[in-house]
Design an enzyme around this catalytic site. Structure first.
Site: not given
Ligand SMILES: Nc1ncnc2c1ncn2[C@@H]1O[C@H](COP(=O)(O)OP(=O)(O)OP(=O)(O)O)[C@@H](O)[C@H]1O
Ligand SMILES: CC(C)(CO)[C@@H](O)C(=O)NCCC(=O)O
Length: 404
Positions: A169, A228
């Site tokens: 990712e 991250s």
């Molecule tokens: N339509 C939506 N529904 C839910 N969350 C949203 C929405 N739009 C923006 N957000 C925000 O964006 C965040 C998710 O962001 P993003 O898609 O970049 O991460 P992710 O890939 O789902 O999470 P991670 O990388 O941690 O696995 C949510 O936690 C929320 O704060």
């Molecule tokens: C676990 C991931 C990398 C998934 O995208 C992200 O949600 C993240 O970076 N969380 C924070 C984890 C930590 O550093 O405590």
């Protein structure tokens, strides 16, 4: 913070590692003999399955040669039509039309790049669409990144006979940032921008175009469900230096809990009309208006986030809007503090904030811009990118099985 990690855990990553996670199947091997995305059959997708949202990027080829037109199967035409003529898919899928990149060059084709998102907890609906719209008759492998490419791999395989080719990712993120920045000003706008006068007291922002052609080194802060933070030395060389579990998911989750809001957009709307000082304890609430001058803490600085909520009187006065705003300020400032420390520690001037937490969220952008400027005495700059949460999916599109 990232707890319990040793220096050894924080590994340098190179873009050439992009396909390290690939578990090749005979079919993917067959399709990628040539090592070129161009040789992959259409449709071209990149999928980023995150903790909260799935991001799907679709390349719509324009100007196919008559031969290619002739060969384009009916089901492929239907997919193209379905994805490009709709802006909503089912009840939860959304195409962000304002982000569409028109007429970009990809592997010798001109085409439009479309940006689609839906909640990860609606994966069943997406899989149904893949079947109904006959995606799976044309491609048997999705280029996929994000934690969900691991979590859902088996489900995709067993239920719809589609392989997920897993791509890292963060590698995809950095690769996607680089690609989009180089292609997006074709729409006449700068992909990268800073915020003018972030110290202004209101939450409106004025964007200032930023030339990101030579950005290295920079700190990238990806604010998704969690956060991250990466030090990016060059396009091919970066490391994840820290992170925090207090991210976009924390803001949205706590906001649902405390204000009973239902959607992220509602949470931001509430925050827009709130006053966080009704909830947070400021330095002036402790020291008086002049603040703690000896150590440069102005009266307006938050001394204790949510620090007024131990008092029944203050709890009664605080509205849902005030609570939403205080949550947004708390989470944003904490991320800002980690980001500025990382940048100062590594002597880096540019800090690039991405991730869907910043979607429809000018309040956090302004706060981050202000914090980077304030805490570094102006030597560090917060930068933002228009495509916010889509870079991982773009990187997945580019990082086909054989690397690109
Ligand atoms: N339509 C939506 N529904 C839910 N969350 C949203 C929405 N739009 C923006 N957000 C925000 O964006 C965040 C998710 O962001 P993003 O898609 O970049 O991460 P992710 O890939 O789902 O999470 P991670 O990388 O941690 O696995 C949510 O936690 C929320 O704060
Ligand atoms: C676990 C991931 C990398 C998934 O995208 C992200 O949600 C993240 O970076 N969380 C924070 C984890 C930590 O550093 O405590």
């Amino acid at each position: 913070m990232t707890h319990g990690k040793t220096d050894e855990d924080i590994s340098n990553t190179h873009l050439s590692d992009i396909s390290q996670e690939n578990q090749e199947t005979p079919e993917t091997r067959r399709r990628c003999r040539t090592g070129s995305l161009k040789k992959q059959p259409f449709p071209w997708f990149g999928l980023d399955i995150g903790g909260t949202l799935v991001k799907l990027v679709y390349f719509e080829p324009l100007f196919l040669t008559p031969d290619e037109e002739k060969k384009e199967e009916e089901s492929l035409k239907q997919i193209r039509k379905y994805l490009t003529s709709n802006t909503a898919y089912g009840t939860t899928g959304v195409r962000d039309t304002h982000l569409e990149l028109k007429n970009i060059d990809l592997e010798g084709y001109k085409g439009n790049l479309h940006f689609i998102r839906f909640p990860t907890d609606q994966m069943e609906v997406f899989m149904k669409m893949v079947i109904e719209k006959q995606f799976a008759t044309l491609i048997d492998t999705f280029q996929a990144t994000g934690g969900g490419s691991y979590k859902f791999e088996e489900k995709f395989h067993s239920e719809i006979n589609v392989h997920l080719n897993k791509l890292d990712e963060l590698v995809c993120l950095i690769k996607g940032i680089n690609f989009v920045d180089r292609h997006s000003d074709m729409n006449g706008e700068s992909e990268c921008f800073s915020i003018q006068n972030p110290s202004l007291g209101n939450d409106q922002i004025v964007k200032e175009p930023f030339d990101f052609r030579n950005p290295y080194p920079y700190v990238a802060v990806n604010i998704g469900s969690g956060v991250s933070i990466m030090l990016v030395n060059s396009e091919n060389d970066f490391s994840r230096i820290t992170g925090t579990s207090l991210g976009g998911g924390t803001f949205f989750g706590l906001c649902c809990l405390l204000t009973k809001c239902k959607t992220f957009d509602d949470a931001i709307e509430l925050a827009t009309h709130g006053d966080s000082t009704k909830v947070d304890k400021l330095v002036s609430d402790i020291y008086g208006e002049s603040g703690y001058t000896k150590f440069g803490l102005a009266g307006s600085v938050v001394a204790s986030s949510f620090g007024k909520m131990n008092s029944a009187e203050h709890r009664e006065q605080a509205t849902r809007q005030d609570i939403a705003k205080a949550l947004l300020v708390t989470i944003t400032n904490n991320i800002g503090s980690l980001a500025i420390n990382a940048a100062i520690q590594h002597g880096v001037e540019r800090i690039v904030f991405v991730g869907n937490f910043l979607r429809v969220n000018p309040i956090s952008m302004r706060l981050l811009a202000y914090a980077m400027h304030y805490w570094s005495n102006g030597s560090q700059k917060a930068l933002f990118l228009e495509h916010e949460g889509y870079f991982g999916a773009v990187g997945a599109l580019l990082g086909n099985v054989c690397g690109s």
